[in-house]
Design a protein around this motif. Sequence first.
Motif, PDB file in Angstrom:
ATOM      1  N   TYR A 154     -20.853  18.854  -7.458  1.00 51.18           N
ATOM      2  CA  TYR A 154     -20.603  19.972  -6.554  1.00 51.18           C
ATOM      3  C   TYR A 154     -19.699  19.535  -5.401  1.00 51.18           C
ATOM      4  O   TYR A 154     -18.834  20.281  -4.947  1.00 51.18           O
ATOM      5  N   ARG A 155     -19.920  18.312  -4.898  1.00 46.43           N
ATOM      6  CA  ARG A 155     -19.142  17.838  -3.761  1.00 46.43           C
ATOM      7  C   ARG A 155     -17.664  17.729  -4.106  1.00 46.43           C
ATOM      8  O   ARG A 155     -16.799  18.116  -3.312  1.00 46.43           O
ATOM      9  N   LEU A 156     -17.340  17.205  -5.284  1.00 48.43           N
ATOM     10  CA  LEU A 156     -15.943  17.034  -5.656  1.00 48.43           C
ATOM     11  C   LEU A 156     -15.222  18.371  -5.695  1.00 48.43           C
ATOM     12  O   LEU A 156     -14.104  18.513  -5.197  1.00 48.43           O
ATOM     13  N   VAL A 157     -15.855  19.366  -6.280  1.00 48.76           N
ATOM     14  CA  VAL A 157     -15.244  20.693  -6.372  1.00 48.76           C
ATOM     15  C   VAL A 157     -15.127  21.320  -4.987  1.00 48.76           C
ATOM     16  O   VAL A 157     -14.098  21.909  -4.645  1.00 48.76           O
ATOM     17  N   PHE A 158     -16.164  21.180  -4.158  1.00 47.82           N
ATOM     18  CA  PHE A 158     -16.124  21.805  -2.839  1.00 47.82           C
ATOM     19  C   PHE A 158     -15.034  21.199  -1.964  1.00 47.82           C
ATOM     20  O   PHE A 158     -14.352  21.912  -1.221  1.00 47.82           O
ATOM     21  N   GLY A 162     -12.941  24.073  -1.169  1.00 49.04           N
ATOM     22  CA  GLY A 162     -13.386  24.559   0.125  1.00 49.04           C
ATOM     23  C   GLY A 162     -12.664  23.945   1.302  1.00 49.04           C
ATOM     24  O   GLY A 162     -12.328  24.642   2.259  1.00 49.04           O
ATOM     25  N   LEU A 163     -12.408  22.642   1.252  1.00 47.81           N
ATOM     26  CA  LEU A 163     -11.748  21.975   2.369  1.00 47.81           C
ATOM     27  C   LEU A 163     -10.235  22.035   2.257  1.00 47.81           C
ATOM     28  O   LEU A 163      -9.549  22.384   3.206  1.00 47.81           O
ATOM     29  N   GLU A 164      -9.703  21.679   1.103  1.00 49.47           N
ATOM     30  CA  GLU A 164      -8.254  21.608   0.940  1.00 49.47           C
ATOM     31  C   GLU A 164      -7.644  22.864   0.346  1.00 49.47           C
ATOM     32  O   GLU A 164      -6.433  22.976   0.233  1.00 49.47           O
ATOM     33  N   GLU A 165      -8.463  23.802  -0.051  1.00 48.80           N
ATOM     34  CA  GLU A 165      -8.015  25.116  -0.527  1.00 48.80           C
ATOM     35  C   GLU A 165      -7.059  25.016  -1.719  1.00 48.80           C
ATOM     36  O   GLU A 165      -6.105  25.786  -1.825  1.00 48.80           O
ATOM     37  N   LEU A 166      -7.309  24.051  -2.610  1.00 49.65           N
ATOM     38  CA  LEU A 166      -6.563  24.033  -3.859  1.00 49.65           C
ATOM     39  C   LEU A 166      -6.988  25.235  -4.678  1.00 49.65           C
ATOM     40  O   LEU A 166      -8.105  25.728  -4.540  1.00 49.65           O
ATOM     41  N   SER A 167      -6.124  25.704  -5.527  1.00 53.03           N
ATOM     42  CA  SER A 167      -6.466  26.833  -6.385  1.00 53.03           C
ATOM     43  C   SER A 167      -7.479  26.392  -7.435  1.00 53.03           C
ATOM     44  O   SER A 167      -7.701  25.196  -7.643  1.00 53.03           O
ATOM     45  N   GLY A 206     -13.016  24.060   7.920  1.00 53.02           N
ATOM     46  CA  GLY A 206     -11.689  23.539   8.194  1.00 53.02           C
ATOM     47  C   GLY A 206     -11.655  22.382   9.176  1.00 53.02           C
ATOM     48  O   GLY A 206     -10.651  21.672   9.281  1.00 53.02           O
ATOM     49  N   GLU A 207     -12.762  22.154   9.890  1.00 61.33           N
ATOM     50  CA  GLU A 207     -12.815  21.087  10.881  1.00 61.33           C
ATOM     51  C   GLU A 207     -13.427  19.798  10.347  1.00 61.33           C
ATOM     52  O   GLU A 207     -13.459  18.786  11.044  1.00 61.33           O
TER      53      GLU A 207
END
Length: 233
Positions: A154-158, A162-167, A206-207
């Motif tokens: 889950y962390r890798l996907v998030f 979630g953080l880098e906003e890759l598609s 984002g922070e």
Amino acid sequence: MDEPGAIRATPDTASDLDVVARIRQGDGASFELIMRRYNRRLYRIARGILRNEAEAEDAVQEAYVRAYQKLDRFEGKGPLSAWLARITVNEALGRLRAAAVVNNSISLDDPERGEGANYMAELTFPGPSPEQDAARGEFRRMLEVAIDALPDVYRLVFVLRGLEELSVAETADCLELEQATVKTRYHRARKILQEHLAGLVQATAGEAFPFAGERCDRIVAGVLRRLGIRGQR
């Protein structure tokens, strides 16, 4: 398209493809521009996977060295940022798997035991350190701790979504997953975090894992030194 005789773009505004072309023509110093453009993103990706700042810096440096050495393989069919992210993910995951051989504590298998599984019960959040106690009111730090505690899959996907906003497609490509799997794991990662942080995820994501200028300079200097290239400044 530029008009005939148009002034060439300055290094700060040149496209990634233009910069790559200059590097391929022997202008190795231009690689510094690429690093400064994507240092923050790649560091946050590596940090999210490895959960260690120093290890993340090393992973990013190694990823850049590999990217520079394989730049002739970049075909320009997709964004350079996604290509670099893929290399960084592979480097970080390689380190993660190497650590797993030593301590047998890392698993990239889906932790679910069924739809009724209690995901929160499977997490172990570390007790707050003295620094975390002092910064208890800082939601950003709370989010970092929660992200680090997510199951690996889950962390890798998030981190990527979630953080880098890759598609979804870029994330699936980086992790060699089906897009449907990316969507499912991202949804469940958010659910876990929201339950733990009482809905603070969107306000603070984002922070997380800030990237300071000093770290950027350190990574750039390290890569240029390893490649034997004199920096632009």
